[in-house]
Design an enzyme around this catalytic site. Structure first.
Site, PDB file in Angstrom:
ATOM      1  N   CYS A 114       0.784  -1.236   0.000  1.00 22.31           N
ATOM      2  CA  CYS A 114       0.000   0.000   0.000  1.00 22.31           C
ATOM      3  C   CYS A 114       0.822   1.296   0.000  1.00 22.31           C
ATOM      4  O   CYS A 114       0.502   2.206  -0.775  1.00 22.31           O
ATOM      5  CB  CYS A 114      -1.036  -0.012   1.121  1.00 22.31           C
ATOM      6  SG  CYS A 114      -0.610  -0.956   2.577  1.00 22.31           S
TER       7      CYS A 114
ATOM      8  N   ARG B 283       7.186 -11.154   5.421  1.00 21.97           N
ATOM      9  CA  ARG B 283       6.785 -10.891   6.801  1.00 21.97           C
ATOM     10  C   ARG B 283       7.472 -11.905   7.707  1.00 21.97           C
ATOM     11  O   ARG B 283       7.482 -13.100   7.393  1.00 21.97           O
ATOM     12  CB  ARG B 283       5.263 -10.980   6.956  1.00 21.97           C
ATOM     13  CG  ARG B 283       4.526  -9.969   6.089  1.00 21.97           C
ATOM     14  CD  ARG B 283       3.019 -10.111   6.183  1.00 21.97           C
ATOM     15  NE  ARG B 283       2.361  -9.180   5.273  1.00 21.97           N
ATOM     16  CZ  ARG B 283       1.044  -9.113   5.079  1.00 21.97           C
ATOM     17  NH1 ARG B 283       0.247  -9.927   5.764  1.00 21.97           N
ATOM     18  NH2 ARG B 283       0.538  -8.249   4.226  1.00 21.97           N
TER      19      ARG B 283
ATOM     20  N   GLN C 249       1.069 -11.294  -3.137  1.00 20.02           N
ATOM     21  CA  GLN C 249      -0.298 -10.833  -2.929  1.00 20.02           C
ATOM     22  C   GLN C 249      -0.946 -10.439  -4.250  1.00 20.02           C
ATOM     23  O   GLN C 249      -0.306  -9.831  -5.105  1.00 20.02           O
ATOM     24  CB  GLN C 249      -0.315  -9.612  -2.009  1.00 20.02           C
ATOM     25  CG  GLN C 249      -0.100  -9.908  -0.542  1.00 20.02           C
ATOM     26  CD  GLN C 249      -0.282  -8.665   0.294  1.00 20.02           C
ATOM     27  OE1 GLN C 249       0.319  -7.629   0.010  1.00 20.02           O
ATOM     28  NE2 GLN C 249      -1.105  -8.743   1.320  1.00 20.02           N
TER      29      GLN C 249
ATOM     30  N   ASP D 272      -2.767  -7.956  -4.894  1.00 19.03           N
ATOM     31  CA  ASP D 272      -3.109  -6.747  -4.168  1.00 19.03           C
ATOM     32  C   ASP D 272      -3.603  -5.659  -5.119  1.00 19.03           C
ATOM     33  O   ASP D 272      -3.167  -5.571  -6.269  1.00 19.03           O
ATOM     34  CB  ASP D 272      -1.845  -6.245  -3.452  1.00 19.03           C
ATOM     35  CG  ASP D 272      -2.157  -5.602  -2.129  1.00 19.03           C
ATOM     36  OD1 ASP D 272      -3.338  -5.530  -1.765  1.00 19.03           O
ATOM     37  OD2 ASP D 272      -1.208  -5.177  -1.456  1.00 19.03           O
TER      38      ASP D 272
ATOM     39  N   HIS E 245      -5.222  -1.328  -4.918  1.00 17.09           N
ATOM     40  CA  HIS E 245      -5.673  -0.172  -4.146  1.00 17.09           C
ATOM     41  C   HIS E 245      -6.439   0.759  -5.076  1.00 17.09           C
ATOM     42  O   HIS E 245      -5.958   1.103  -6.158  1.00 17.09           O
ATOM     43  CB  HIS E 245      -4.484   0.544  -3.509  1.00 17.09           C
ATOM     44  CG  HIS E 245      -3.778  -0.313  -2.503  1.00 17.09           C
ATOM     45  ND1 HIS E 245      -2.715  -1.124  -2.845  1.00 17.09           N
ATOM     46  CD2 HIS E 245      -4.012  -0.530  -1.189  1.00 17.09           C
ATOM     47  CE1 HIS E 245      -2.321  -1.788  -1.776  1.00 17.09           C
ATOM     48  NE2 HIS E 245      -3.093  -1.448  -0.754  1.00 17.09           N
TER      49      HIS E 245
ATOM     50  N   LYS F 163     -13.011  -3.398   7.609  1.00 17.32           N
ATOM     51  CA  LYS F 163     -12.825  -4.198   6.408  1.00 17.32           C
ATOM     52  C   LYS F 163     -13.863  -5.306   6.311  1.00 17.32           C
ATOM     53  O   LYS F 163     -14.485  -5.691   7.296  1.00 17.32           O
ATOM     54  CB  LYS F 163     -11.429  -4.822   6.391  1.00 17.32           C
ATOM     55  CG  LYS F 163     -11.151  -5.775   7.556  1.00 17.32           C
ATOM     56  CD  LYS F 163      -9.736  -6.350   7.489  1.00 17.32           C
ATOM     57  CE  LYS F 163      -9.439  -7.241   8.693  1.00 17.32           C
ATOM     58  NZ  LYS F 163      -8.099  -7.857   8.628  1.00 17.32           N
TER      59      LYS F 163
ATOM     60  N   HIS G  40      -8.254  -0.873   0.095  1.00 15.08           N
ATOM     61  CA  HIS G  40      -7.292  -1.961  -0.041  1.00 15.08           C
ATOM     62  C   HIS G  40      -8.081  -3.207  -0.434  1.00 15.08           C
ATOM     63  O   HIS G  40      -9.044  -3.567   0.241  1.00 15.08           O
ATOM     64  CB  HIS G  40      -6.563  -2.238   1.275  1.00 15.08           C
ATOM     65  CG  HIS G  40      -5.884  -1.050   1.866  1.00 15.08           C
ATOM     66  ND1 HIS G  40      -4.514  -0.956   2.005  1.00 15.08           N
ATOM     67  CD2 HIS G  40      -6.373   0.113   2.386  1.00 15.08           C
ATOM     68  CE1 HIS G  40      -4.198   0.196   2.583  1.00 15.08           C
ATOM     69  NE2 HIS G  40      -5.323   0.860   2.821  1.00 15.08           N
TER      70      HIS G  40
END
Length: 659
Positions: free
Chosen positions: A342, A371, A389, A391, A393, A478, A524
């Site tokens: 992000c 991570r 991910q 991912d 945005h 979320k 997100h």
């Protein structure tokens, strides 16, 4: 006489009771039979002991043993009975912590000689004996010092530490079952006999006290408990099936990937596994190519960026960081591998002036993130330290927010359906205790998500909804999408998170219709979350029996005798020319041996070629998991397999084009 309180019952009727009235007395006032069945009561949704006085007005429900909420109480009581059994069998063993967990419970014990699996049947037998005693559970509130003195005298040092950890404004509660007692916040059912016989101790493991590797090592005993034998049997059967489907086992059998000590938590992809990964990646790229701009943000960034985003303060212990000397600066610089995408996407949005006419701007990245997960938590593809991910945005106006959330939901539900997941639970995770932003900001974001959730459930019967109180991220509420696999297990995958915070922290803005700077809303979005984990879920849900379009090897052409080698190579070549993933097996082995080997590797289709098939230009088709076989001409078999191997999203596009 204390004051009267008004209770609202499930049928919306109301009655007044003295505030000192207990839950059991309320049940008895309704009917004697209900009181006999009752194991607890709930006031405004909070479970309480039957002996607890009401104390306040509210919505009341009498909880019987067959109520789903009673399952947690059954497991909690079983944990206490297990602890009593252990101390009866091995006096001097210290009891520490014993919570309810998903599908069961555990207790940690301190003992010079650790427990072994051989001890479990002995403990189970003693538990059954204690349950038959049907001793009542009774609650006492002790002065803090008395509790410490009693446990210290018993040699229960861990309990003394737990008493010290109880906040000063909370009671120190002791629950007895007969002569045995333990420190516990409750609630419990009314007697040990309510537990029943549908329980089983599952395994033993080591666990550090308070999860701290510098503290003593304890023995943890896990158990499971259910309302009846049928539920227990179904659960144990599911575990047996899950073991057969374990993605780590199938990963070896199918030659997909491996892990090793030199790279803890990162995947060594083999050729077939990498083909599956790329097939999933290609599918996801096709699903977003019309609506999203795919970008790529740096892997390594100065920690100043992570401080601005808030991750350095909130997530530092899970980040890989390194300090480097900078020749142009007097100080060393600290960099971090990105744990999420992000902040990088906000930088891309900020690069160049944006107008309200350009919104929404949707940025997607199949970003590799890292991570630092605890080593004990690592579990194959399901819990790793390095993963990818899916991912995205979305930067939009507040007016566009609800429509974007609904658009994301439509995409998610379509993706899940393509992979065979037709039962989906969407839960709204609300504000956590530790968070950033104002309450007004959180109220606004949660209201929008609640409206969207109601609409999603109305318009799609596959969606079940719920609330996860306090489970939102520190920057916003979320949606959490949970999928149910082929054997009934639930997996939380997708998320949609509303964020009014990050754009403000980074000073992101667009120019509105009045030529004023305005902060965008940031959404997100992740559909499958981690591609690695989703592959693990797919492997287990399908038990390696993938639909043809997704299988790493779609077919093997195997010969009966060497007379058919040239023809088998011709068949394989024709299939490859049509885009099929094919291997040949020309080894000098019996055909049944070849079939068994490729079936173990979960190859969906085996095409058997012998001298006769070569002469007639046919193939013998064997499907994974089927005993029957069929014969077809090469052209017919090729056309059928090519059609079957079309990914579902491509098939829809082709059908739409034809229409």
């Amino acid at each position: 006489m204390s004051q009267a309180v008004e209770l609202i019952f499930p049928d919306q009727s109301t009655r007044s009771y003295d505030a000192a009235t207990t839950g059991r007395e309320v049940a008895e006032s309704i009917s004697k039979s209900l009181a006999k069945k009752a194991v607890a009561y709930a006031l405004d949704g909070q479970l309480r002991d039957l002996t607890d006085p009401l104390g306040q007005a509210g919505k009341i429900e009498i909880v019987t043993r067959d109520d789903p909420r009673a399952l947690e109480l059954i497991r909690h009581d079983a944990a206490h009975v297990m602890a009593e059994a252990v101390q009866e069998l091995w006096p001097g063993t210290q009891v520490t912590i014993g919570p309810v967990i998903e599908n069961g419970f555990y207790y940690d014990f301190a003992r010079e000689t650790p427990f072994t699996p051989d001890d479990l049947p002995v403990i189970e037998k003693k538990m059954a004996e204690i349950i038959r005693r049907n001793a009542p559970f009774t609650k006492e509130v002790w002065p803090r010092q008395k509790a410490k003195d009693v446990f210290a005298e018993k040699g229960e040092g861990f309990k003394v530490e737990l008493v010290d950890a109880i906040p000063e404004d909370q009671d120190v509660k002791i629950y007895r079952q007969g002569e045995w007692f333990d420190l516990c916040r409750g609630p419990h059912m009314d007697a040990t006999g309510r537990i029943g016989d549908a329980f089983k101790l599952m395994k033993v493991a080591g666990a550090y006290w308070r999860g701290d590797s510098d503290r003593p090592m304890l023995t943890r005993i896990y158990g499971t408990a259910w309302a009846n034998q049928e539920q227990l049997k179904a659960y144990l059967t599911m575990l047996e099936e899950a073991e057969k489907r374990d993605h780590r086992r199938l990963g070896r059998e199918m030659d997909l990937f491996h892990f090793q000590e030199e790279g803890p938590g990162v995947v060594f992809w083999h050729a077939k596994g990498w083909k599956m990964f790329q097939t999933l990646l290609a599918y996801m790229r096709r699903r977003i190519e019309d609506d999203y701009d795919e970008v790529n943000a740096p892997q390594v960034l100065d920690n100043a960026l992570w401080k601005t985003s808030g991750h350095w303060g909130w997530y530092r212990e899970n980040m890989f960081a390194v300090t480097c000397a900078d020749e142009e600066a007097e100080d060393h610089r600290v960099f971090a591998l990105k744990p999420m995408n992000c902040p990088g996407h906000v930088q891309i949005f900020k690069h160049g002036l944006k107008s309200y006419r350009e919104l929404p701007i949707r940025l997607a990245e199949f970003g590799a993130v890292h991570r630092y997960e605890p080593s004990g938590a690592l579990h194959g593809l399901m819990r790793v330290r390095g993963f990818t991910q899916d991912d995205a945005h979305i930067f939009c106006t507040e007016d566009q927010l609800e429509a974007e959330i609904l658009k994301i939901n439509d995409l998610m539900m379509s993706v899940y359906k393509d992979f065979g997941f037709n039962e989906v639970v969407v839960k709204l995770a609300t504000r956590p205790e530790k968070r950033v932003g104002t309450d007004e900001m959180w109220d606004h974001a949660e209201d929008i998500l609640k409206r969207a959730l109601d609409r999603m459930a109305r318009e799609d019967s596959r969606i079940k909804t719920g609330i996860n109180e306090g489970e939102g991220t520190f920057y916003g509420p979320k949606f959490e999408y949970t999928l149910k696999d082929a054997i009934g297990r639930e997996w939380q995958c997708g998320t949609t998170q509303v964020d009014f915070n990050l754009p403000e922290r980074f000073g992101a803005f667009y120019i509105d219709k009045d030529s004023e700077k305005k902060q965008p809303v940031m959404i997100h979005r992740a559909i499958v979350g981690s591609l690695e984990r989703f592959l693990g879920i797919l492997i287990e849900s399908h038990a390696g029996h993938f639909p043809l379009w997704f299988a790493p090897v779609q077919a093997v052409v195997a010969t009966i005798t060497s007379d058919a080698d040239d023809y088998a190579l011709e068949v394989a070549s024709a299939m490859k020319a049509h885009g099929l993933r094919v291997e040949t097996d020309l080894r000098n082995e019996k055909i049944n041996y070849k079939i068994r080997e490729h079936s173990l590797a979960k190859v969906p289709v085996i095409l058997v070629c012998g001298k006769r098939e070569a002469e007639e230009r046919t193939v013998n088709i064997r499907r994974l998991g089927q005993r029957d076989q069929s014969s077809a001409s090469l052209d017919d078999a090729l056309a059928s397999l090519v059609a079957e191997a079309v990914p579902p999203d491509v098939a829809r596009e082709e059908a739409t084009s034809v229409a």
